[in-house]
Design a protein around this motif. Sequence first.
Motif, PDB file in Angstrom:
ATOM      1  N   VAL A  11      16.516 -33.501   6.589  1.00 58.97           N
ATOM      2  CA  VAL A  11      17.754 -34.081   7.112  1.00 58.97           C
ATOM      3  C   VAL A  11      18.333 -35.088   6.120  1.00 58.97           C
ATOM      4  N   GLU A  12      17.461 -35.936   5.582  1.00 60.39           N
ATOM      5  CA  GLU A  12      17.895 -36.910   4.575  1.00 60.39           C
ATOM      6  C   GLU A  12      18.597 -36.237   3.399  1.00 60.39           C
ATOM      7  N   ARG A  13      17.962 -35.182   2.920  1.00 57.31           N
ATOM      8  CA  ARG A  13      18.524 -34.502   1.744  1.00 57.31           C
ATOM      9  C   ARG A  13      19.873 -33.893   2.057  1.00 57.31           C
ATOM     10  N   LEU A  14      19.977 -33.289   3.238  1.00 58.38           N
ATOM     11  CA  LEU A  14      21.245 -32.650   3.607  1.00 58.38           C
ATOM     12  C   LEU A  14      22.360 -33.689   3.727  1.00 58.38           C
ATOM     13  N   ILE A  15      22.026 -34.807   4.356  1.00 53.11           N
ATOM     14  CA  ILE A  15      23.035 -35.853   4.538  1.00 53.11           C
ATOM     15  C   ILE A  15      23.488 -36.405   3.188  1.00 53.11           C
ATOM     16  N   ASN A  16      22.499 -36.678   2.334  1.00 53.05           N
ATOM     17  CA  ASN A  16      22.852 -37.246   1.032  1.00 53.05           C
ATOM     18  C   ASN A  16      23.709 -36.298   0.213  1.00 53.05           C
ATOM     19  N   LYS A  17      23.425 -35.006   0.362  1.00 53.64           N
ATOM     20  CA  LYS A  17      24.146 -34.023  -0.443  1.00 53.64           C
ATOM     21  C   LYS A  17      25.512 -33.656   0.175  1.00 53.64           C
TER      22      LYS A  17
ATOM     23  N   LEU B 212      24.313 -43.140  11.575  1.00 52.89           N
ATOM     24  CA  LEU B 212      23.530 -42.091  12.243  1.00 52.89           C
ATOM     25  C   LEU B 212      22.368 -42.659  13.046  1.00 52.89           C
ATOM     26  N   LYS B 213      21.698 -43.685  12.484  1.00 52.16           N
ATOM     27  CA  LYS B 213      20.471 -44.152  13.158  1.00 52.16           C
ATOM     28  C   LYS B 213      20.737 -44.743  14.543  1.00 52.16           C
ATOM     29  N   ARG B 214      21.990 -45.109  14.805  1.00 48.81           N
ATOM     30  CA  ARG B 214      22.292 -45.584  16.172  1.00 48.81           C
ATOM     31  C   ARG B 214      22.241 -44.430  17.188  1.00 48.81           C
ATOM     32  N   PHE B 215      22.443 -43.221  16.715  1.00 55.35           N
ATOM     33  CA  PHE B 215      22.584 -42.091  17.654  1.00 55.35           C
ATOM     34  C   PHE B 215      21.412 -41.112  17.600  1.00 55.35           C
ATOM     35  N   SER B 216      20.628 -41.207  16.509  1.00 58.00           N
ATOM     36  CA  SER B 216      19.401 -40.416  16.436  1.00 58.00           C
ATOM     37  C   SER B 216      18.348 -41.204  15.674  1.00 58.00           C
ATOM     38  N   GLY B 217      17.173 -41.291  16.263  1.00 57.51           N
ATOM     39  CA  GLY B 217      16.097 -42.046  15.608  1.00 57.51           C
ATOM     40  C   GLY B 217      15.313 -41.211  14.607  1.00 57.51           C
ATOM     41  N   ILE B 218      15.769 -39.988  14.375  1.00 59.50           N
ATOM     42  CA  ILE B 218      14.983 -39.049  13.583  1.00 59.50           C
ATOM     43  C   ILE B 218      14.802 -39.513  12.136  1.00 59.50           C
ATOM     44  N   GLU B 219      13.592 -39.336  11.633  1.00 57.75           N
ATOM     45  CA  GLU B 219      13.393 -39.508  10.200  1.00 57.75           C
ATOM     46  C   GLU B 219      12.779 -38.224   9.691  1.00 57.75           C
ATOM     47  N   ASN B 220      13.502 -37.533   8.852  1.00 55.62           N
ATOM     48  CA  ASN B 220      13.039 -36.223   8.387  1.00 55.62           C
ATOM     49  C   ASN B 220      13.583 -35.995   7.000  1.00 55.62           C
ATOM     50  N   GLU B 221      12.727 -35.511   6.131  1.00 51.41           N
ATOM     51  CA  GLU B 221      13.106 -35.398   4.732  1.00 51.41           C
ATOM     52  C   GLU B 221      14.222 -34.380   4.495  1.00 51.41           C
TER      53      GLU B 221
ATOM     54  N   TRP C  84      27.245 -34.969   3.233  1.00 47.36           N
ATOM     55  CA  TRP C  84      28.120 -35.869   3.986  1.00 47.36           C
ATOM     56  C   TRP C  84      28.825 -36.804   3.047  1.00 47.36           C
ATOM     57  N   PRO C  85      30.103 -37.108   3.243  1.00 49.03           N
ATOM     58  CA  PRO C  85      30.974 -36.502   4.243  1.00 49.03           C
ATOM     59  C   PRO C  85      31.247 -35.035   3.918  1.00 49.03           C
ATOM     60  N   GLY C  86      31.364 -34.199   4.980  1.00 49.18           N
ATOM     61  CA  GLY C  86      31.652 -32.793   4.731  1.00 49.18           C
ATOM     62  C   GLY C  86      31.436 -31.939   5.967  1.00 49.18           C
ATOM     63  N   PRO C  87      31.670 -30.618   5.807  1.00 46.41           N
ATOM     64  CA  PRO C  87      31.689 -29.719   6.965  1.00 46.41           C
ATOM     65  C   PRO C  87      30.303 -29.294   7.450  1.00 46.41           C
ATOM     66  N   LEU C  88      29.442 -30.262   7.681  1.00 50.60           N
ATOM     67  CA  LEU C  88      28.081 -29.988   8.149  1.00 50.60           C
ATOM     68  C   LEU C  88      27.773 -30.872   9.356  1.00 50.60           C
ATOM     69  N   THR C  89      27.427 -30.232  10.491  1.00 50.00           N
ATOM     70  CA  THR C  89      27.059 -30.967  11.711  1.00 50.00           C
ATOM     71  C   THR C  89      25.565 -30.803  11.940  1.00 50.00           C
ATOM     72  N   LEU C  90      24.905 -31.930  12.232  1.00 52.33           N
ATOM     73  CA  LEU C  90      23.461 -31.906  12.473  1.00 52.33           C
ATOM     74  C   LEU C  90      23.181 -32.129  13.948  1.00 52.33           C
ATOM     75  N   VAL C  91      22.363 -31.267  14.529  1.00 57.33           N
ATOM     76  CA  VAL C  91      21.924 -31.456  15.913  1.00 57.33           C
ATOM     77  C   VAL C  91      20.510 -32.031  15.871  1.00 57.33           C
ATOM     78  N   LEU C  92      20.390 -33.240  16.412  1.00 55.60           N
ATOM     79  CA  LEU C  92      19.151 -34.016  16.277  1.00 55.60           C
ATOM     80  C   LEU C  92      18.793 -34.659  17.620  1.00 55.60           C
ATOM     81  N   PRO C  93      17.549 -35.098  17.791  1.00 59.84           N
ATOM     82  CA  PRO C  93      17.201 -35.800  19.029  1.00 59.84           C
ATOM     83  C   PRO C  93      18.093 -37.029  19.198  1.00 59.84           C
ATOM     84  N   LYS C  94      18.555 -37.279  20.412  1.00 58.71           N
ATOM     85  CA  LYS C  94      19.505 -38.374  20.608  1.00 58.71           C
ATOM     86  C   LYS C  94      18.830 -39.669  21.040  1.00 58.71           C
ATOM     87  N   THR C  95      19.527 -40.782  20.806  1.00 59.66           N
ATOM     88  CA  THR C  95      19.057 -42.074  21.331  1.00 59.66           C
ATOM     89  C   THR C  95      19.683 -42.309  22.703  1.00 59.66           C
TER      90      THR C  95
END
Length: 320
Positions: A80-86, A69-78, A88-99
């Motif tokens: 977002v972290e929690r959602l990804i950890n819980k 993910l960090k190659r495509f978005s530089g975002i650091e947000n708590e 992913w992998p799975g049916p959740l898409t995140l829209v974030l600032p792009k690199t």
Amino acid sequence: MNITKADSESIQRAAEIIKRGGLVAFPTETVYGLGADGLNPIAVAKIFEAKKRPAFNPLILHIADKSWLKRFSGIENEKVERLINKFWPGPLTLVLPKTEIVPDIVTSGNTTVAVRMPDHPVALQLIEASETPIAAPSANKFGHLSPTEASHVAKYLGDKVDMILDGGKCSVGVESTIIQLHENEIYLLRPGGLSKEEIEKEIGGIKTGIIDQDKPNSPGQLPFHYSPQTPLKFFHKKFLDENKKIGMLFFKENKINFPFVETKFLSPSGDLREAAANLFSQLHELEKENLDLILVETIEEKGLGRAIMDRLRKASNKFL
Ligand code: TXA
Ligand code: MG
């Protein structure tokens, strides 16, 4: 027909196609995707061409590992972290600032990018072997029913893709839930395979309004979408006409005394997960029957019921 059963050999060949800038349709747990190398703008352009998709509609980048993910978005947000950890992998898409490295054609010029890690071994192996994020919309023509089996892809796009990897029926059956991070709030852009309730259990309340009034940036915000060729309407007695060939899509049981030409049941046991998994395949089946009208039952909008009703409403809007 170019449907190929997915195994390690065919996945390897599919990855070569992706690397050469070709198109591969592949299974995910939600729906089949129409994939191209997400960092190759010309390859991505082929997706729009094949789908006949309006160019304003941006694509999701599919990754094989959370660490990508960090190659495509530089975002650091708590959150977002929690959602990804819980989830992913799975049916959740995140829209974030792009690199910088994400091509504009992927994001349709937006400063944000949509990213997801799918929960399907074939998708993950394909992305891994392609050594690039795979940009992929659902593998249907724009505005039509989404594909949940390889044969659905072949029906609409068979001559437009270099290979269709067959990984069986999609287990979730509706597209991923799309959320966007905006000023430390999470907005729901499209209800999907992960329910709002499950997300809120993890990070607390999320918002559902439109972020930018000017531009509809997610299909959740387009007036119609996901439509069968046959007119589709929510059930009402006034539509029952014995001179017409009418098919009916019920949630769990038939409570209506009428000679429907065809009846389908999303989940005989009344399970919303099963209903979501069957939704598009049953609409594909009904579409095949040359009916005059497809009627659908409304479903309670909780959990995955929200995603199902969203798809049905969009499908019916075309025929208002
Ligand atoms: O489950 C899924 O999400 C499937 C599988 C293949 O992964 N993909 C899928 O892609 O449904 P698609 O293109 O049919 O729908 C993705 C939607 C787009 O229509 C677009 O509006 C929204 O995601 N989207 C993509 N990038 C976005 C962005 N930067 N901002 C807002 N919305 C975005
Ligand atoms: Mg789609």
